[in-house]
Design a protein around this motif. Structure first.
Motif, PDB file in Angstrom:
ATOM      1  N   SER A 239       0.827  -1.205   0.000  1.00  0.00           N
ATOM      2  CA  SER A 239       0.000   0.000   0.000  1.00  0.00           C
ATOM      3  C   SER A 239       0.867   1.263   0.000  1.00  0.00           C
ATOM      4  O   SER A 239       0.422   2.336  -0.371  1.00  0.00           O
ATOM      5  CB  SER A 239      -0.931   0.006   1.213  1.00  0.00           C
ATOM      6  OG  SER A 239      -0.167  -0.201   2.373  1.00  0.00           O
ATOM      7  N   SER A 246      -7.051   0.663  -5.096  1.00  0.00           N
ATOM      8  CA  SER A 246      -7.766  -0.463  -4.521  1.00  0.00           C
ATOM      9  C   SER A 246      -7.126  -1.730  -5.091  1.00  0.00           C
ATOM     10  O   SER A 246      -7.351  -2.115  -6.228  1.00  0.00           O
ATOM     11  CB  SER A 246      -9.244  -0.323  -4.914  1.00  0.00           C
ATOM     12  OG  SER A 246      -9.882  -1.535  -4.832  1.00  0.00           O
ATOM     13  N   SER A 248      -6.167  -5.618  -5.683  1.00  0.00           N
ATOM     14  CA  SER A 248      -6.877  -6.901  -5.662  1.00  0.00           C
ATOM     15  C   SER A 248      -6.284  -7.801  -4.591  1.00  0.00           C
ATOM     16  O   SER A 248      -5.142  -7.632  -4.183  1.00  0.00           O
ATOM     17  CB  SER A 248      -6.730  -7.599  -7.007  1.00  0.00           C
ATOM     18  OG  SER A 248      -7.207  -6.770  -8.018  1.00  0.00           O
ATOM     19  N   SER A 249      -7.054  -8.772  -4.195  1.00  0.00           N
ATOM     20  CA  SER A 249      -6.614  -9.698  -3.166  1.00  0.00           C
ATOM     21  C   SER A 249      -5.443 -10.534  -3.697  1.00  0.00           C
ATOM     22  O   SER A 249      -5.596 -11.345  -4.601  1.00  0.00           O
ATOM     23  CB  SER A 249      -7.817 -10.573  -2.832  1.00  0.00           C
ATOM     24  OG  SER A 249      -7.456 -11.493  -1.897  1.00  0.00           O
ATOM     25  N   CYS A 267      -4.526  -4.038 -10.180  1.00  0.00           N
ATOM     26  CA  CYS A 267      -5.367  -2.846  -9.977  1.00  0.00           C
ATOM     27  C   CYS A 267      -6.754  -3.010 -10.578  1.00  0.00           C
ATOM     28  O   CYS A 267      -7.477  -2.028 -10.720  1.00  0.00           O
ATOM     29  CB  CYS A 267      -4.701  -1.628 -10.616  1.00  0.00           C
ATOM     30  SG  CYS A 267      -3.066  -1.278  -9.990  1.00  0.00           S
ATOM     31  N   ASN A 269      -9.547  -3.975  -9.656  1.00  0.00           N
ATOM     32  CA  ASN A 269     -10.734  -3.601  -8.862  1.00  0.00           C
ATOM     33  C   ASN A 269     -10.873  -2.103  -8.697  1.00  0.00           C
ATOM     34  O   ASN A 269     -11.864  -1.623  -8.168  1.00  0.00           O
ATOM     35  CB  ASN A 269     -10.613  -4.183  -7.452  1.00  0.00           C
ATOM     36  CG  ASN A 269     -11.050  -5.622  -7.419  1.00  0.00           C
ATOM     37  OD1 ASN A 269     -11.765  -6.066  -8.317  1.00  0.00           O
ATOM     38  ND2 ASN A 269     -10.610  -6.340  -6.411  1.00  0.00           N
ATOM     39  N   ASP A 270      -9.868  -1.388  -9.124  1.00  0.00           N
ATOM     40  CA  ASP A 270      -9.881   0.062  -8.887  1.00  0.00           C
ATOM     41  C   ASP A 270     -10.992   0.715  -9.707  1.00  0.00           C
ATOM     42  O   ASP A 270     -11.227   0.350 -10.859  1.00  0.00           O
ATOM     43  CB  ASP A 270      -8.527   0.657  -9.258  1.00  0.00           C
ATOM     44  CG  ASP A 270      -8.342   2.039  -8.670  1.00  0.00           C
ATOM     45  OD1 ASP A 270      -7.818   2.125  -7.538  1.00  0.00           O
ATOM     46  OD2 ASP A 270      -8.724   3.021  -9.327  1.00  0.00           O
ATOM     47  N   SER A 271     -11.679   1.685  -9.082  1.00  0.00           N
ATOM     48  CA  SER A 271     -12.866   2.236  -9.745  1.00  0.00           C
ATOM     49  C   SER A 271     -12.544   3.335 -10.767  1.00  0.00           C
ATOM     50  O   SER A 271     -13.437   3.822 -11.456  1.00  0.00           O
ATOM     51  CB  SER A 271     -13.821   2.788  -8.685  1.00  0.00           C
ATOM     52  OG  SER A 271     -13.133   3.783  -7.961  1.00  0.00           O
TER      53      SER A 271
END
Ligand code: ATP
Ligand code: MG
Length: 420
Positions: A239, A246, A248-249, A267, A269-271
């Protein structure tokens, strides 16, 4: 132990012999580590008692990449034919050093040149990177038991881990790079090193964006990327180098041997939109323009797009996306992506090729439209239809004009020449 120098190539030996003829020289760094682990080394780094100026005189073809820090990049005497510059053999030759203090958390404030290989080895990062081979007799110099750590698979700092990590934040990323072993195995972080990293993650902020990506790209494209990322996450490192993303796992996602694709996957999942995400990543990791484009493209492909495998859209994919991007897209989506790519390859070549059968001038003559957005969009739409339906003649294409009200409809409603 056999003489490790026998693993040097002829040109490596030539460089070493020339250094030894004028002063003292040692093979250091990754070459020693890799040879002792039966891994094919990438490059040879030399340390020498000679001053940078002397090294430059000895090797007239050189680039003083870090003269202040004692490092000269040496190139082969004669530029060999058929060599493009990128593949040219080079050697980093560094004058023995004893470092000063590290004011900026990255580079020592001042470098004093030294005379002692042991002192030089003691300012290096990890025990496995702090061995040297004496250029004159091939003997291993291993003051910090690097060989033992190499055999037991432990990554340990030279000296006090907290001090060494707090001197230079780049060492944190180097640590995670070096725990990877190419045969799918991993080294373990020594406990002190692990604690030191956890306590000093803020040191990463002193590392340049470029250096971060240089190390991180090697980590995320390595065979143990998931495990290493999990460890980086546990240490608060991930991080810190991808702030505000955001992520990802890391134990669930599938990564790639292509670092750009891996970064996009990390990345996904990043919006943000593709262009926003890519330009942000570029700003924090100094990506190249090409890497930025790839991430922007991949991030914006909706998952449903690769489920839709009819011939028309596959023809558009094959015609509008460069081969390089097609491979990246297949890699990004994994087996489903590979299947999509294969389907598109299985289609027969376009009868009339992908260039428009009806060019702009011809279209102006027929329609009487002036140059402008309407004419442009109409031309693109015709070309898209030509590809989708694999039309073979001008007549086929012109017939399409009868199927729409090209004079009045909103041109924005016509399919454009792009995928998906
Ligand atoms: P590679 O195989 O990737 O070249 P390497 O260990 O040779 O790995 P280099 O960046 O070429 O890495 O550095 C050569 C050597 O210089 C290292 O093995 C290490 O001894 C020393 N070194 C490099 N970077 C650092 C650093 N940030 N702090 C301390 N020592 C370093
Ligand atoms: Mg090296």
């Amino acid at each position: 132990m056999e003489d490790p120098r026998r693993h040097l190539s002829d040109s490596d030996k030539m460089v070493l012999e020339r250094l030894c003829s004028a002063g003292k020289a040692w093979i250091v760094g990754g070459w020693v580590r890799d040879i002792l682990s039966d891994i094919q080394p990438k490059e040879v780094d030399y340390a020498t008692s000679l001053m940078p100026r002397e090294v430059m005189q000895l090797f007239p073809r050189n680039i003083p990449v870090g003269e202040r820090y004692g490092t000269i990049l040496v190139l082969k005497d004669e530029k060999t034919e058929n060599h493009n510059d990128q593949n040219e053999e080079t050697w980093e030759i560094t004058t023995l050093r004893k470092d000063g203090s590290y004011g900026d958390g990255r580079r020592p404030d001042n470098v004093d040149f030294g005379h002692d290989i042991l002192e030089d080895l003691s300012r290096r990062d990890f025990t496995i990177n702090s061995m040297a081979i004496d250029g004159s007799n091939g003997e291993l110099i291993d003051p910090f038991s690097g060989l033992e750590d190499l055999k037991s698979g432990i990554l340990r700092a030279v000296g006090d881990a907290k001090t060494r990590i707090s001197e230079d934040g780049l060492r944190i990323l180097r640590a995670f790079r070096f725990i990877n072993l190419e045969n799918g195995k991993k080294r373990n972080l020594d406990n002190d090193l692990s604690d030191a990293i956890r306590q000093n993650v803020a040191m990463l902020d002193n590392v340049s964006e470029e250096r971060k990506w240089n190390e991180f790209s090697q980590i995320i494209s390595s065979s143990n990327a998931n495990d290493i990322l999990e460890s980086m996450e546990g240490h608060g490192v991930l991080s810190r180098i991808l702030p505000g993303i955001s992520i990802s796992s890391v134990n669930e996602i599938r990564l790639s041997a292509d670092s750009t694709v891996s970064l996009a996957l990390l990345c996904n999942n990043d919006s943000r939109s593709g262009p926003d995400l890519a330009s942000y990543l570029k700003s924090i990791l100094k990506l190249s323009n090409e890497e930025e484009n790839v991430i922007s493209f991949l991030h914006d492909i909706p998952k449903e797009a690769i489920e839709e495998k009819n011939d028309s859209i596959l023809r558009i994919f094959r015609s509008c996306i460069s081969e390089k991007m097609q491979l990246k897209m297949a890699d990004y989506f994994g087996p489903k992506g590979e299947e999509y790519l294969q389907h598109s390859k299985d289609l027969k070549p376009l009868t009339a090729g992908k260039l428009p059968l009806i060019d702009g001038e011809h279209l102006m003559e027929i329609t009487g439209l002036e140059p402008g957005p309407r004419l442009g969009r109409l031309k693109d739409w015709l070309q898209r239809k030509q590809i989708e339906e694999d039309l073979g003649t001008k007549e086929d294409v012109l017939q399409l004009l009868e199927t729409i009200n090209w004079r009045e409809e909103d041109p924005e409603s016509w399919g454009s020449l792009s995928w998906p």
